[in-house]
Design a protein around this motif. Structure first.
Motif, PDB file in Angstrom:
ATOM      1  N   ASP A 762       0.806  -1.230   0.000  1.00 55.90           N
ATOM      2  CA  ASP A 762       0.000   0.000   0.000  1.00 55.90           C
ATOM      3  C   ASP A 762       0.833   1.271   0.000  1.00 55.90           C
ATOM      4  N   TYR A 763       2.127   1.135  -0.135  1.00 52.75           N
ATOM      5  CA  TYR A 763       2.988   2.317  -0.037  1.00 52.75           C
ATOM      6  C   TYR A 763       2.815   3.228  -1.253  1.00 52.75           C
ATOM      7  N   ILE A 764       2.684   4.520  -0.976  1.00 49.14           N
ATOM      8  CA  ILE A 764       2.642   5.541  -2.037  1.00 49.14           C
ATOM      9  C   ILE A 764       3.721   6.563  -1.715  1.00 49.14           C
ATOM     10  N   PRO A 765       4.706   6.734  -2.583  1.00 51.84           N
ATOM     11  CA  PRO A 765       5.796   7.675  -2.279  1.00 51.84           C
ATOM     12  C   PRO A 765       5.329   9.129  -2.361  1.00 51.84           C
ATOM     13  N   PRO A 766       5.953  10.007  -1.573  1.00 47.10           N
ATOM     14  CA  PRO A 766       5.592  11.435  -1.625  1.00 47.10           C
ATOM     15  C   PRO A 766       6.164  12.082  -2.884  1.00 47.10           C
ATOM     16  N   ALA A 767       5.617  13.245  -3.211  1.00 44.29           N
ATOM     17  CA  ALA A 767       6.123  13.988  -4.374  1.00 44.29           C
ATOM     18  C   ALA A 767       7.502  14.555  -4.081  1.00 44.29           C
ATOM     19  N   ASN A 768       7.752  14.928  -2.818  1.00 47.25           N
ATOM     20  CA  ASN A 768       9.046  15.507  -2.432  1.00 47.25           C
ATOM     21  C   ASN A 768       9.444  15.008  -1.049  1.00 47.25           C
ATOM     22  N   LEU A 769      10.716  15.256  -0.704  1.00 49.04           N
ATOM     23  CA  LEU A 769      11.227  14.887   0.612  1.00 49.04           C
ATOM     24  C   LEU A 769      11.487  16.134   1.439  1.00 49.04           C
ATOM     25  N   THR A 770      11.119  16.061   2.755  1.00 48.30           N
ATOM     26  CA  THR A 770      11.448  17.148   3.684  1.00 48.30           C
ATOM     27  C   THR A 770      12.746  16.761   4.380  1.00 48.30           C
ATOM     28  N   LEU A 771      13.833  17.399   3.988  1.00 45.27           N
ATOM     29  CA  LEU A 771      15.163  16.966   4.419  1.00 45.27           C
ATOM     30  C   LEU A 771      15.412  17.138   5.904  1.00 45.27           C
ATOM     31  N   ASP A 772      14.844  18.196   6.484  1.00 45.00           N
ATOM     32  CA  ASP A 772      15.158  18.523   7.882  1.00 45.00           C
ATOM     33  C   ASP A 772      14.818  17.391   8.841  1.00 45.00           C
ATOM     34  N   ASN A 773      13.772  16.644   8.526  1.00 47.97           N
ATOM     35  CA  ASN A 773      13.321  15.604   9.442  1.00 47.97           C
ATOM     36  C   ASN A 773      13.941  14.239   9.166  1.00 47.97           C
ATOM     37  N   LEU A 774      14.711  14.149   8.086  1.00 45.70           N
ATOM     38  CA  LEU A 774      15.237  12.842   7.705  1.00 45.70           C
ATOM     39  C   LEU A 774      16.313  12.358   8.663  1.00 45.70           C
ATOM     40  N   PRO A 775      16.371  11.060   8.906  1.00 44.66           N
ATOM     41  CA  PRO A 775      17.474  10.499   9.702  1.00 44.66           C
ATOM     42  C   PRO A 775      18.814  10.764   9.011  1.00 44.66           C
ATOM     43  N   PHE A 776      19.859  10.679   9.785  1.00 40.35           N
ATOM     44  CA  PHE A 776      21.222  10.945   9.296  1.00 40.35           C
ATOM     45  C   PHE A 776      21.552  10.136   8.040  1.00 40.35           C
ATOM     46  N   SER A 777      21.294   8.815   8.073  1.00 42.88           N
ATOM     47  CA  SER A 777      21.669   7.966   6.944  1.00 42.88           C
ATOM     48  C   SER A 777      20.913   8.345   5.674  1.00 42.88           C
ATOM     49  N   CYS A 778      19.679   8.813   5.822  1.00 43.84           N
ATOM     50  CA  CYS A 778      18.884   9.231   4.664  1.00 43.84           C
ATOM     51  C   CYS A 778      19.448  10.523   4.073  1.00 43.84           C
ATOM     52  N   GLN A 779      19.821  11.444   4.936  1.00 42.92           N
ATOM     53  CA  GLN A 779      20.442  12.679   4.440  1.00 42.92           C
ATOM     54  C   GLN A 779      21.744  12.365   3.702  1.00 42.92           C
ATOM     55  N   TRP A 780      22.479  11.417   4.267  1.00 39.35           N
ATOM     56  CA  TRP A 780      23.776  11.071   3.640  1.00 39.35           C
ATOM     57  C   TRP A 780      23.600  10.459   2.255  1.00 39.35           C
ATOM     58  N   ILE A 781      22.707   9.478   2.116  1.00 37.25           N
ATOM     59  CA  ILE A 781      22.570   8.793   0.828  1.00 37.25           C
ATOM     60  C   ILE A 781      22.077   9.755  -0.244  1.00 37.25           C
ATOM     61  N   LEU A 782      21.225  10.703   0.131  1.00 35.53           N
ATOM     62  CA  LEU A 782      20.754  11.694  -0.856  1.00 35.53           C
ATOM     63  C   LEU A 782      21.876  12.639  -1.263  1.00 35.53           C
ATOM     64  N   SER A 783      22.726  12.982  -0.320  1.00 36.20           N
ATOM     65  CA  SER A 783      23.843  13.877  -0.625  1.00 36.20           C
ATOM     66  C   SER A 783      24.828  13.218  -1.581  1.00 36.20           C
TER      67      SER A 783
END
Length: 1053
Positions: A762-783
């Motif tokens: 049932d997962y539906i991805p968002p149109a965009n990501l809010t970076l401020d709230n992302l965990p450290f590892s998520c911020q890193w992989i996007l960078s």
């Protein structure tokens, strides 16, 4: 045996069966039954194992979580993992569940037909998008796909797919070359094999009809094979160099160039093939290096022919003045000698200047001339026989000294009437032996010696090339070559860029030393030259071409007749069209123009000329590329392309040229589909190798491919070939590297399988990501993804394809799979409520990574990326493209950059690497300690204990700021000057541990000794800055503390 069979046996034979034989027979029957039972059991076991192997890892839905509690209890339906049959051209129908293993055959099925039917490859001449155009180097109509074609297709499709996804109106034009000589040879062999007829038996019209029939039936195999590679060519614009439109362009080009005085007819020396009875181009001549006397097979001769021998013979001088000895490796050409050249300063022959020698077979007077350009007094006898009609150097001497040009061979290589009645109709190499014997009988033969030489051989027929003087059509290359030269070398107004730059020197050398281009061939298959010979009724000589000024050039016979009527007003004449055809390179040199409709003013020509890039092998830079530039500038009004990208030549893994006789030829389709060693042998045996060559080739295959070639798929082959392009001018292709990329495809497959299991149904991805709230590892992989996008885009713009493959591979392998996917696993373990928000953010980030990562990879690996991308759920509030190939190529997002996070992850990865090095091969979870010597490092390690413990497989990680006594039971290593790590030494052999500690103690003592020595040198206090002295003191204290710890640890072991 059953009772009924026993009864039958009794009835069939009145003699009773021997009981012993009967017993043995029964035992054999039982043995067979037992073997059958064993085979059946093995088959059932294997089948059961396959069914178990097809059970899927579940999606991260509630259903899958229940299965996790009792793993393996529920057996999935195997049909859930099998793709349903897709009607041809429809969008692929995929299995309900993603298969547990990557299978290239299954993955690469159906997508191409859907892409083609959906017209994703078709360019629009009316589009407002910027154009990006490539013309596929037209493969020969006779050809099958070889590894060089595969490299061309892989590179060009990478460019096209990337540009298409980047918003360009892309056009990649497919076509085939009629391959004059190659095709004619194939069809001639066919009719000889099947009907024992030559083309001359059939006549020109019937033979041409046979060639067209063959072309329509067998030609174009390679275009189907290009589809198998995934080449996104615009098939709606497919063309053939001899179709009506291209033929119209060829005729127009010849007529225009003739009227511009760029084409003329002349009698010159050409490379003549006596088997094919035609002139051949330089590129069709291979050279054999001969060191000494060598016997070689020559077509048409029963016995091997001798080469590499310099034969000497004497010419008697007129007036009984003696003799002059000359030397030659081609003694048969002496029948056409018209001079003997000596060096003007050679005193040995000064008395003969202006004298004559007498030809021993026909009595012809042969002048002795002086020529300082040709003659080297130190070579041979210092006297050189001159045969202007059969040697390139002698041809130039003949022009300089106005000598007679006497052709002594027929078109099929026999001695003609000019050679004298004694040798008339004798094949040239038999004449070689006969002339030697005749000279011996006359007492004029002076012996022979070994001679190093290069022997020209036609690549099509294997015939030894015979330089022959022939009337031919030529292109005057003077001015157009200069324009082509300046287009590349004029730094202020460069119009064409050559990549790699090293080939600019070749371009310059060739075009500065260019000779006029012989464009006529004595073949039947090809574009017949649009020139008619006018034979006037009152001409003394009635032969074709007797008068060079009687030719008229026109688009058709009607125009030719009109021009002849104007030129020869009132005179009676008849027209004969030149039977010769144009060099294949002439029509292929016009390809960038004619594929777009030239000479007509078409929409395609206006929209897409000049094209963007010409990509091909560096071996045809002059023969094809330079000629395209010359003709394009002269006839099209502009350069045909602004960039020339030259790929390397492919060799085998050992650096050897691929050759059937070595058994190292790699067929791309065999790499894609896989083939057994026996299959490779069968292909060789179906060729035309002689028994010795076949034996060598089979041994070569056994050595290089002992287990055959594993099925790799088109994606892995393409990626491997593109990744190889960094290797200068040669690629040493190792099939194991392709196999490695096939295994890597499985890594991608598993990454998406993991994602699907964690995203849920049932997962539906968002149109965009809010970076401020992302965990450290998520911020890193996007960078790091952002950096990868920038690096790949820049590499593709610079045509650095190998760097682009390295970048995309590294991100997927070392950052997404090895780090990110591993580090987020705790968020999904046991559905822990404390990780609820992290779990959702990780899902979103994972989706963004896969979506971007697959689009990044698509130009290199089109099939697997389409298959996996189609599996990803679509984001809300936005419509996704129907296919990944028309989706947008990823672009960098400034807000994703995060240097701070990347620096912290660098420290984490270094820490993990150090801990893993201490653990060696052991994977048991053990506690570890991190000794932090600065507050900054302490804060970083403290805040990322979960990431480190997860990646290093630790039971716990404790941060300390000073050395503790209990650490004596731990293995340790230094991460950097601010951080050391300690790992518990559970179950490690105490003696090994003690020796390891003693080694560290010795190293620490040496470091302390070196540092103390440097601090105690005279003048240290006065000359070394206070800052460095302080650092040295701190370092010394740290080393001594570590030494004390290690010594304590040794005592406790």
């Amino acid at each position: 045996m059953d009772s009924s069979s026993d009864i039958k046996n009794v009835q069939a034979s009145p003699v009773p069966e021997d009981p012993e034989k009967k017993k043995k027979k029964l035992e054999k029957e039982k043995e067979r039954e037992r073997e059958k039972a064993e085979k059946l059991a093995k088959f059932n076991k294997k089948k059961e194992a396959q069914q178990l192997a097809q059970q899927a890892a579940s999606n991260a839905s509630k259903k899958s979580e229940k299965k996790t509690a009792k793993r393996g209890a529920v057996v999935e339906n195997p049909e859930d993992y099998i793709d349903p049959e897709t009607p041809f051209g429809d969008k692929k129908q995929m299995s309900r569940q993603l298969a547990q293993k990557y299978n290239p055959t299954a993955v690469e099925k159906s997508w191409y037909e859907w892409w083609e039917k959906s017209k994703y490859f078709v360019a629009d001449a009316s589009s407002k998008k910027p154009p990006f155009v490539i013309v596929l180097p037209p493969p020969n109509v006779t050809g099958a796909l070889h590894i060089g074609h595969a490299l061309t297709a892989a590179i060009e499709d990478t460019m096209i797919r990337w540009r298409r996804m980047s918003g360009y109106n892309t056009l990649w034009v497919p076509g085939m070359d009629h391959a004059g000589i190659a095709t004619q040879v194939v069809v001639e062999k066919k009719i000889m094999r099947e009907r024992k007829l030559t083309r001359h038996d059939l006549g020109r019209e019937k033979f041409i009809s046979e060639v067209w029939e063959w072309k329509n039936k067998y030609g174009g195999t390679i275009l189907q094979q290009l589809r198998r590679l995934g080449a996104s060519l615009d098939w709606s614009r497919e063309c053939f160099t001899m179709d009506d439109k291209r033929s119209k362009g060829v005729t127009e080009a010849f007529v225009r160039l003739y009227k511009l005085d760029r084409i003329y007819r002349d009698v010159r020396l050409v490379n003549w093939d006596c088997v094919l009875r035609t002139a051949v181009s330089d590129i069709e001549v291979d050279y054999i290096e001969i060191k000494e006397r060598t016997l070689l097979k020559v077509p048409g001769y029963d016995r091997p022919v001798e080469f590499g021998v310099l034969k000497k013979f004497a010419y008697p001088l007129e007036g009984n003045l003696g003799e002059i000895v000359v030397a030659t490796t081609r003694i048969e050409t002496m029948l056409g000698d018209t001079a003997i050249a000596v060096h003007p300063t050679d005193d040995r022959y000064s008395q003969f200047h202006g004298k004559y020698a007498v030809h021993p077979f026909n009595g012809r007077k042969i002048p002795i001339i002086c020529d300082a350009i040709l003659v080297d007094p130190k070579f041979g006898t210092g006297a050189v026989k001159i045969t202007p009609a059969h040697d390139p150097n002698d041809f130039e001497v003949g022009k300089r000294h106005k000598l007679e040009f006497i052709n002594v061979f027929t078109d099929d290589g026999k001695v003609n009437s000019n050679g004298g009645s004694e040798f008339l109709d004798m094949p040239r190499f038999k004449a070689r032996e006969a002339i030697t014997e005749a000279l011996q009988k006359k007492g004029l033969y002076r012996g022979s010696e070994n001679n190093e030489m290069r022997l020209g051989v036609c690549s099509r027929s294997n015939d030894v090339i015979e330089p022959m003087i022939k009337p031919q059509w030529y292109v005057n290359c003077g001015d157009i070559a200069k324009e082509a030269l300046h287009a590349v070398t004029d730094e202020e107004n460069r119009r064409v860029e050559i990549i790699p730059k090293q080939y600019v020197a070749d371009w310059k050398r060739w075009l500065e030393n260019i000779r006029d281009w012989c464009i006529s061939r004595q073949l039947w298959w090809g574009h017949q030259i649009p020139a008619w010979y006018v034979t006037l009724e009152d001409d003394i000589l009635q032969e074709l071409g007797a008068y060079n000024d009687h030719w008229v050039v026109a688009k058709n016979e009607e125009e030719a007749r009109d021009e002849a009527n104007q030129r020869y007003n009132g005179k009676k004449f008849h027209l004969i069209r030149d039977p010769d055809v144009l060099d294949t390179w002439f029509s292929s040199g016009l390809f960038p123009l004619t594929v777009l409709g030239w000479p007509d003013d078409t929409d395609d020509l206006r929209a897409f000329y000049p094209t963007s890039v010409l990509e091909t092998g560096h071996d045809i830079l002059f023969f094809w590329v330079a000629r395209m530039v010359m003709l394009g500038m002269k006839l099209g009004g502009d350069v045909p392309f602004s960039k020339i990208y030259l790929h390397p030549m492919i060799r085998d893994a050992h650096g050897r040229k691929m050759s059937k006789s070595l058994g190292n030829v790699i067929d791309p389709i065999e790499v894609i589909n896989g083939i057994t060693l026996e299959g490779l042998h069968t292909r060789l045996e179906g060729g035309n190798l002689d028994p010795k060559e076949l034996a060598v080739a089979i041994e070569g295959q056994k050595k290089d491919f002992p287990n055959g070639i594993e099925e790799c798929g088109a994606d892995a082959l393409r990626f491997a070939l593109v990744s190889y392009t960094a290797q200068s001018d040669k690629i040493n292709l190792d099939i194991q590297r392709v196999v490695g990329y096939r295994q890597w495809c499985n890594k991608l497959w598993n990454a998406v399988r993991f994602a699907m299991s964690k995203l849920g149904d049932d997962y539906i991805p968002p149109a965009n990501l809010t970076l401020d709230n992302l965990p450290f590892s998520c911020q890193w992989i996007l960078s790091v993804l952002n950096k990868t996008i920038s690096k790949i885009t820049k590499s593709l713009e610079l045509n650095e394809f190998s760097q682009a493959t390295t970048a995309v591979y590294s991100w997927w392998q070392y950052q997404l799979c090895d780090v990110f996917i591993e580090v987020i696993k705790p968020y999904f373990s046991g559905n822990d409520p404390k990780f609820a928000s992290e779990r959702r953010f990780a899902q979103d980030t994972l989706w963004f990574c896969l979506d971007n990562g697959l689009r990044l990879l698509h130009p290199f690996m089109p099939f697997v990326t389409e298959e996996l991308w189609q599996r990803l759920p679509s984001p809300r509030e936005s419509k996704r493209a129907e296919s990944i190939m028309i989706a947008d190529y990823p672009s960098a997002i400034e807000s994703w950059n995060n240097e701070k996070v990347e620096n912290e992850m660098d420290l984490i990865e270094s820490t993990v690497k150090s801990i893993r090095s201490l653990a060696k091969e052991r994977r048991d979870r053990r506690p570890a300690f991190a000794l932090c010597r600065t507050q900054v490092v302490e804060e970083i390690i403290n805040s990322h204990q979960l990431e480190i413990a997860t990646l290093a497989n630790l039971s716990s990680l404790t941060v300390i700021t000073k050395i503790e006594a209990f650490l004596s039971g731990y293995a340790d290593t230094v991460v950097n000057e601010s951080l050391s790590v300690y790992l518990e030494l559970q179950a490690i052999n105490s003696e090994d541990a003690r020796l390891g500690k003693m080694k560290k103690i010795d190293e620490l003592k040496k470091q302390i000794e070196r540092l103390e020595r440097s601090m105690n040198v005279p003048g240290y206090k006065e000359n070394v800055s206070q800052q460095i002295q302080s650092k040295n003191e701190e370092k010394l204290k740290s080393l001594k503390d570590r030494l004390l710890l290690e010594e304590t640890a040794v005592l406790s072991i």
